[in-house]
Scaffold this motif. Structure first.
Motif, PDB file in Angstrom:
ATOM      1  N   ARG A 126     -44.988 -52.825  -2.629  1.00 28.23           N
ATOM      2  CA  ARG A 126     -44.917 -54.276  -2.625  1.00 28.23           C
ATOM      3  C   ARG A 126     -43.527 -54.791  -2.266  1.00 28.23           C
ATOM      4  N   THR A 127     -42.491 -54.010  -2.614  1.00 30.86           N
ATOM      5  CA  THR A 127     -41.123 -54.442  -2.319  1.00 30.86           C
ATOM      6  C   THR A 127     -40.451 -53.586  -1.250  1.00 30.86           C
ATOM      7  N   GLU A 128     -41.195 -52.681  -0.646  1.00 28.06           N
ATOM      8  CA  GLU A 128     -40.621 -51.760   0.329  1.00 28.06           C
ATOM      9  C   GLU A 128     -40.107 -52.490   1.567  1.00 28.06           C
ATOM     10  N   ILE A 129     -40.889 -53.419   2.091  1.00 29.16           N
ATOM     11  CA  ILE A 129     -40.517 -54.083   3.335  1.00 29.16           C
ATOM     12  C   ILE A 129     -39.266 -54.929   3.157  1.00 29.16           C
ATOM     13  N   GLN A 130     -39.122 -55.600   2.000  1.00 30.01           N
ATOM     14  CA  GLN A 130     -37.927 -56.420   1.767  1.00 30.01           C
ATOM     15  C   GLN A 130     -36.665 -55.560   1.730  1.00 30.01           C
ATOM     16  N   SER A 131     -36.814 -54.324   1.295  1.00 25.49           N
ATOM     17  CA  SER A 131     -35.672 -53.415   1.231  1.00 25.49           C
ATOM     18  C   SER A 131     -35.230 -52.955   2.614  1.00 25.49           C
ATOM     19  N   ASP A 132     -36.040 -53.232   3.625  1.00 23.17           N
ATOM     20  CA  ASP A 132     -35.708 -52.826   4.995  1.00 23.17           C
ATOM     21  C   ASP A 132     -34.776 -53.809   5.697  1.00 23.17           C
ATOM     22  N   CYS A 133     -34.401 -54.904   5.027  1.00 22.19           N
ATOM     23  CA  CYS A 133     -33.519 -55.902   5.643  1.00 22.19           C
ATOM     24  C   CYS A 133     -32.206 -55.252   6.069  1.00 22.19           C
ATOM     25  N   ILE A 134     -31.789 -55.486   7.318  1.00 22.58           N
ATOM     26  CA  ILE A 134     -30.542 -54.906   7.829  1.00 22.58           C
ATOM     27  C   ILE A 134     -29.430 -55.951   7.923  1.00 22.58           C
ATOM     28  N   LEU A 135     -29.666 -57.146   7.358  1.00 15.53           N
ATOM     29  CA  LEU A 135     -28.657 -58.203   7.327  1.00 15.53           C
ATOM     30  C   LEU A 135     -28.102 -58.503   8.721  1.00 15.53           C
ATOM     31  N   CYS A 136     -29.002 -58.575   9.694  1.00 11.90           N
ATOM     32  CA  CYS A 136     -28.572 -58.872  11.068  1.00 11.90           C
ATOM     33  C   CYS A 136     -28.267 -60.349  11.262  1.00 11.90           C
ATOM     34  N   HIS A 137     -28.709 -61.186  10.319  1.00 13.13           N
ATOM     35  CA  HIS A 137     -28.472 -62.628  10.334  1.00 13.13           C
ATOM     36  C   HIS A 137     -29.340 -63.365  11.357  1.00 13.13           C
ATOM     37  N   SER A 138     -30.320 -62.696  11.945  1.00 10.29           N
ATOM     38  CA  SER A 138     -31.207 -63.371  12.899  1.00 10.29           C
ATOM     39  C   SER A 138     -31.973 -64.507  12.234  1.00 10.29           C
ATOM     40  N   CYS A 139     -32.503 -64.246  11.036  1.00  7.88           N
ATOM     41  CA  CYS A 139     -33.267 -65.278  10.336  1.00  7.88           C
ATOM     42  C   CYS A 139     -32.378 -66.443   9.940  1.00  7.88           C
ATOM     43  N   ALA A 161     -34.084 -61.999  -3.017  1.00  4.79           N
ATOM     44  CA  ALA A 161     -34.310 -62.431  -4.404  1.00  4.79           C
ATOM     45  C   ALA A 161     -35.729 -62.097  -4.831  1.00  4.79           C
ATOM     46  N   TRP A 162     -36.704 -62.353  -3.923  1.00  9.69           N
ATOM     47  CA  TRP A 162     -38.087 -62.023  -4.257  1.00  9.69           C
ATOM     48  C   TRP A 162     -38.262 -60.526  -4.457  1.00  9.69           C
ATOM     49  N   ARG A 163     -37.542 -59.727  -3.706  1.00  9.36           N
ATOM     50  CA  ARG A 163     -37.648 -58.280  -3.847  1.00  9.36           C
ATOM     51  C   ARG A 163     -37.366 -57.847  -5.292  1.00  9.36           C
ATOM     52  N   TYR A 164     -36.414 -58.522  -5.966  1.00  7.35           N
ATOM     53  CA  TYR A 164     -36.071 -58.160  -7.340  1.00  7.35           C
ATOM     54  C   TYR A 164     -36.953 -58.873  -8.364  1.00  7.35           C
ATOM     55  N   VAL A 165     -37.432 -60.051  -8.047  1.00  6.47           N
ATOM     56  CA  VAL A 165     -38.404 -60.713  -8.921  1.00  6.47           C
ATOM     57  C   VAL A 165     -39.659 -59.853  -9.035  1.00  6.47           C
ATOM     58  N   ALA A 166     -40.054 -59.249  -7.920  1.00  8.15           N
ATOM     59  CA  ALA A 166     -41.289 -58.457  -7.886  1.00  8.15           C
ATOM     60  C   ALA A 166     -41.090 -57.016  -8.338  1.00  8.15           C
ATOM     61  N   ASP A 167     -39.861 -56.617  -8.598  1.00 12.67           N
ATOM     62  CA  ASP A 167     -39.569 -55.240  -9.001  1.00 12.67           C
ATOM     63  C   ASP A 167     -39.849 -55.080 -10.504  1.00 12.67           C
ATOM     64  N   PRO A 168     -40.774 -54.186 -10.887  1.00 10.58           N
ATOM     65  CA  PRO A 168     -41.099 -54.019 -12.311  1.00 10.58           C
ATOM     66  C   PRO A 168     -39.936 -53.497 -13.140  1.00 10.58           C
ATOM     67  N   ARG A 169     -38.895 -52.986 -12.507  1.00 14.71           N
ATOM     68  CA  ARG A 169     -37.724 -52.499 -13.242  1.00 14.71           C
ATOM     69  C   ARG A 169     -36.801 -53.643 -13.658  1.00 14.71           C
ATOM     70  N   GLU A 170     -37.027 -54.838 -13.093  1.00 12.44           N
ATOM     71  CA  GLU A 170     -36.197 -55.991 -13.436  1.00 12.44           C
ATOM     72  C   GLU A 170     -36.658 -56.578 -14.763  1.00 12.44           C
ATOM     73  N   ALA A 171     -35.787 -56.516 -15.768  1.00 12.14           N
ATOM     74  CA  ALA A 171     -36.140 -57.027 -17.094  1.00 12.14           C
ATOM     75  C   ALA A 171     -35.930 -58.529 -17.213  1.00 12.14           C
ATOM     76  N   ASP A 172     -35.254 -59.126 -16.254  1.00 11.65           N
ATOM     77  CA  ASP A 172     -34.969 -60.560 -16.339  1.00 11.65           C
ATOM     78  C   ASP A 172     -35.282 -61.253 -15.007  1.00 11.65           C
ATOM     79  N   PRO A 173     -36.550 -61.276 -14.591  1.00  6.29           N
ATOM     80  CA  PRO A 173     -36.886 -61.916 -13.312  1.00  6.29           C
ATOM     81  C   PRO A 173     -36.577 -63.408 -13.284  1.00  6.29           C
ATOM     82  N   LYS A 174     -36.592 -64.042 -14.456  1.00  5.56           N
ATOM     83  CA  LYS A 174     -36.336 -65.480 -14.494  1.00  5.56           C
ATOM     84  C   LYS A 174     -34.928 -65.821 -14.017  1.00  5.56           C
ATOM     85  N   SER A 175     -33.976 -64.902 -14.199  1.00  3.09           N
ATOM     86  CA  SER A 175     -32.608 -65.178 -13.759  1.00  3.09           C
ATOM     87  C   SER A 175     -32.553 -65.378 -12.243  1.00  3.09           C
ATOM     88  N   HIS A 176     -33.397 -64.655 -11.526  1.00  2.00           N
ATOM     89  CA  HIS A 176     -33.465 -64.826 -10.070  1.00  2.00           C
ATOM     90  C   HIS A 176     -34.109 -66.171  -9.729  1.00  2.00           C
TER      91      HIS A 176
END
Length: 235
Positions: A126-139, A161-176
């Protein structure tokens, strides 16, 4: 074959010019730029790194569309320009400092690690594709909101930010979620330009929509809709 390059140098008069160059057919735009620099004009300035579409350093605009120079094959009459929404340093190089500053503003990293969390293959996917961001700044360059709202967090910060909200290891998704309310999720027009230009196939528009849904679950409302007021019916 001839292409044009929009060039900029602060000390030149005028500082911005458009210059045409003859290039070889069948080469990538990055190869063409390197050839021009080596054989015709050593002052031509651009960024490049891996030359294989991995690092994102060579992103530019061609005919008004963001591309990776190492992957794009030029066509007759192409106009090559620097990315938008960032200050031009020289020629095709832009200052990316303000854009990178959106990542800490969006709290785009793990805030609190849940040691008891178990990540299933489905959740990892679910979060794999967001982790592929190469920060090219095109978007970031393609985003029309940044033209009128420079403090907007922008697509790559929000999708991360969504990548970490959706990550089950994140104990504080509300902070995002808290971090992306101001100049963030509700200011996006959902035009989809960011999704269209991403070389990694990431869908920032979809991720921002998911962030809006999660924001509503935490009690946040679209401030633009609140201005319409509320209406009640008596029965």
């Amino acid at each position: 074959m001839k292409i044009s390059i929009k060039r900029y140098h602060a000390t030149r008069q005028p500082p911005s010019i458009t210059q045409s160059f003859e290039i070889e057919e069948g080469v990538t735009l990055l190869e063409a730029l390197q050839s021009i620099k080596a054989r015709e004009d050593a002052t031509l300035t651009f960024r490049a790194g891996c030359r294989s579409g991995v690092c994102g350093s060579c992103a530019v605009r061609v005919n008004g569309r963001e591309v990776l120079a190492c992957a794009y094959k030029p066509k007759e009459g192409d106009l090559v320009e620097p990315l938008r929404n960032e200050a031009v340093v020289k020629d095709l190089v832009v200052d990316q400092k303000e854009a990178f500053a959106t990542l800490p503003r969006a709290r785009a990293w793990l805030q609190a690690y849940d040691e008891a969390a178990v990540v299933t293959p489905e959740e990892e996917k679910r979060t794999e594709i967001q982790s592929d961001c190469i920060l090219c700044h095109s978007c970031y360059s393609a985003c029309p909101v940044l033209e009128t709202l420079p403090e907007f967090l922008g697509p790559f910060a929000l999708t991360r930010a969504w990548r970490y909200v959706a990550d089950p290891r994140e104990a504080d998704p509300k902070s995002h979620i808290d971090a992306v309310q101001h100049a963030g999720v509700w200011d996006c027009t959902l035009c989809g330009e960011c999704t269209a230009v991403c070389p990694q196939g990431i869908d920032p528009k979809g991720d921002i929509t998911l962030l809006r849904t999660k924001s509503a679950q935490y009690g946040y409302l679209d401030p633009n809709m609140q201005s319409f007021g509320s209406f009640g019916l008596d029965f």
